[in-house]
Design an enzyme around this catalytic site. Structure first.
Site, PDB file in Angstrom:
ATOM      1  N   HIS A  34       1.255   0.733  -5.047  1.00 40.38           N
ATOM      2  CA  HIS A  34       2.462   1.545  -4.893  1.00 40.38           C
ATOM      3  C   HIS A  34       2.277   2.678  -3.880  1.00 40.38           C
ATOM      4  CE1 HIS A  34       6.450   2.518  -6.372  1.00 40.38           C
ATOM      5  NE2 HIS A  34       6.117   3.785  -6.491  1.00 40.38           N
ATOM      6  N   HIS A  60      11.160  10.661  -0.458  1.00 35.98           N
ATOM      7  CA  HIS A  60       9.992  10.293  -1.274  1.00 35.98           C
ATOM      8  C   HIS A  60      10.419   9.723  -2.631  1.00 35.98           C
ATOM      9  CE1 HIS A  60      10.328  13.728  -4.063  1.00 35.98           C
ATOM     10  NE2 HIS A  60      10.583  14.502  -3.013  1.00 35.98           N
ATOM     11  N   ASP A  73       0.965  -3.714  -6.654  1.00 39.99           N
ATOM     12  CA  ASP A  73       1.796  -2.669  -7.267  1.00 39.99           C
ATOM     13  C   ASP A  73       2.025  -2.997  -8.746  1.00 39.99           C
ATOM     14  OD1 ASP A  73       3.690  -0.773  -8.006  1.00 39.99           O
ATOM     15  OD2 ASP A  73       4.723  -0.856  -6.087  1.00 39.99           O
ATOM     16  N   SER A 109      10.267   4.009  -3.464  1.00 37.80           N
ATOM     17  CA  SER A 109      10.437   3.982  -4.910  1.00 37.80           C
ATOM     18  C   SER A 109      11.804   4.539  -5.328  1.00 37.80           C
ATOM     19  CB  SER A 109       9.287   4.763  -5.557  1.00 37.80           C
ATOM     20  OG  SER A 109       9.229   4.561  -6.941  1.00 37.80           O
TER      21      SER A 109
END
Length: 498
Positions: free
Chosen positions: A474, A224, A446, A297
């Site tokens: 995002h 993540h 984003d 990310s």
């Protein structure tokens, strides 16, 4: 024509207004953060009975480092500080100076940042000079007459005195066993569950999904992003893959300091610590031989480091909104450059304001964590009432709020800002030494990480395929379209050669 001129004039006026308001707001925040520094000094002493060092104190005299030791000079008193291998004290990885980003302790105020002279005074300068090395060598030989001549190479390192305090605070043996949260962190059962488990190694929390009734064909690691958790995957993609009868073994980790994973107060949350925890908690513990990686990310940085370490084992690399800001050739402060890209100190768009407060202000960001993270149960309760127990909102809030300030602060600086030009090396390894497929997804809307970052990766790795998800940002490039994304992943895994 007139309408075009009017729009252009409005755009220019808006830009200047944003600049002016941003200047005033961040000058005020500079003052507020300094005041909060004093407030937290007193509060830490009241609640924890000791003064806690921070990174915003004024710089003192330089230090000289050689062979893992630091000679500290302060107010005429010299002291040797040894950076002991942490594995001897706590079983964790050795902390090296190169892991620590200078953006932790070199964050000039907006006014001083405008002054080149003041900027040069406050920035860390690392110089490796052969003439200086020879000078130290000659001096050492003069003082030691009865010793044999040895070839000793030393390097000069100028560092903020405060970082030495922080390092000394974090590597003291008595601190390495501190499992309890600080007074300003949440101490609920969810956030501190790692401290009450029987796992002495304090492995990461790993959510595993194993196919039922059939042998797993392949392994997939999900990582993540910043201030998130494994729920970003387990509440979205995992159910979709399960419904499609995926025969893969899936692993989703809570990164060190986030979700249900350990949140050690003595950690500096360096890139090495994060990656080694993933290796120990997933690859070694579950006997993973070869695997696909899906990362979002900040997780993309960890994924690229893993790819560089385990190139021969990587089957495919799927990156979502990778935060890659190429550092210009000749840039002397690559980490400062990246920080200014990530957190531009602007009030608009709002996401830039949030990122800037999180990156530039140690005590303001701690206050935000105190108000939000420490009381996440209250915010989750209110969100459930307002959204009628919407599970999507609940797990997003859970991931956003269940971390400590220490973890978020150090991870932001030591990984997102601290990698600097290191990402170039990782990307070159993937390009030249790996044959796996590289696929990049990016939301069209984003505002946190610009689409240019994904195209920058493609420029570095020409075989990479970039897919822009229209009208998604995002988060929503996965959340809300998880079924479609799961199908895209399965197609990537199916076509990936090994």
């Amino acid at each position: 024509m007139a309408a075009m001129v009017t729009r252009r004039a409005a755009t220019v006026a808006g830009r200047w207004l944003n600049e002016a308001v941003s200047f005033l707001v961040f000058c005020l925040l500079d003052i507020v953060d300094s005041l909060l520094c004093l407030v937290y000094k007193v509060a830490d002493y009241v609640f924890e009975a000791e003064w806690k060092p921070c990174y915003c104190l004024s710089a003192k005299e330089p230090i000289t480092a050689t062979r893992g030791k630091i000679l500290l000079s302060h107010n005429g008193v010299s002291e040797i500080l040894t950076l002991s291998p942490l594995q001897e004290l706590s079983g964790r990885s050795k902390i090296e100076l190169e892991d620590i980003s200078e953006t932790l302790y070199t964050r000039p105020s907006l006014l001083s940042d405008l002054s080149v002279t003041e900027l040069n005074k406050r920035f860390v300068k690392v110089s490796r000079s052969s003439s200086e090395c020879s000078h130290h060598h000659h001096h050492a030989k003069t003082l030691t007459k009865n010793k044999r001549r040895k070839t000793i190479t030393k390097s000069s390192l100028t560092v903020d005195f405060t970082v030495v305090e922080m390092l000394r605070e974090k590597i003291r043996p008595q601190n390495l066993s501190h499992d309890l949260s600080r007074w300003s962190d949440c101490d609920c059962g969810f956030c501190t569950s790692w401290a009450s488990t029987s796992d002495k190694d304090h492995s990461l929390f790993v959510k595993t999904q194993i196919p039922k009734g059939v042998a797993a064909k392949e392994d997939v690691l999900f990582i993540h992003g910043f201030i998130s958790s494994s729920a970003f995957w387990t509440e979205t993609v995992f159910p979709s893959l399960s419904a499609s009868s995926s025969a893969n073994r899936l692993f989703a980790v809570d990164l060190l300091g986030f979700g249900k994973s350990p949140k050690p107060a003595d950690s500096l949350y360096t890139l090495r610590e994060h990656v080694e925890m993933i290796e120990n908690s997933v690859l070694h513990k579950h006997n993973v031989k070869s695997f696909h990686i899906v990362a979002h990310s900040l997780g993309c940085i960890l994924a690229l480091d893993l790819a560089a370490r385990h190139g021969g084992l990587i089957k495919s690399l799927t990156l979502l909104a990778p935060p890659y800001y190429p550092v210009p050739v000749g840039e002397k402060k690559p980490r400062q450059y990246v920080m200014k890209k990530v957190a531009p100190r602007k009030v608009w768009p709002p996401i830039a304001l949030g990122a800037s407060m999180a990156a530039w202000y140690e005590h303001i960001s701690r206050t935000i964590c105190l108000l939000i993270c420490k009381h996440h149960r209250l915010w989750q309760f209110l969100a459930k009432l307002l959204t009628r127990n919407n599970r999507t909102v609940d797990f997003l809030i859970e991931g956003f709020m269940c971390h400590t300030h220490n973890a978020a602060w150090h991870t932001l600086h030591n990984i997102i800002c601290g990698t600097g030009s290191k990402l170039d090396t990782y990307l070159d390894v993937v390009r030249d030494k790996l044959k796996c497929n590289v696929t990049i997804f990016h939301g069209e809307n984003d505002e946190l990480i610009p689409i240019e970052c994904s195209y920058n990766v493609k420029q570095r790795i020409p075989r990479a395929r970039v897919k822009v998800i229209e009208k998604k940002d995002h988060i929503t490039m996965v959340v809300g379209r998880q079924d479609e994304f799961a199908r895209e992943l399965q197609e990537i895994w199916k076509t990936s050669s090994f």
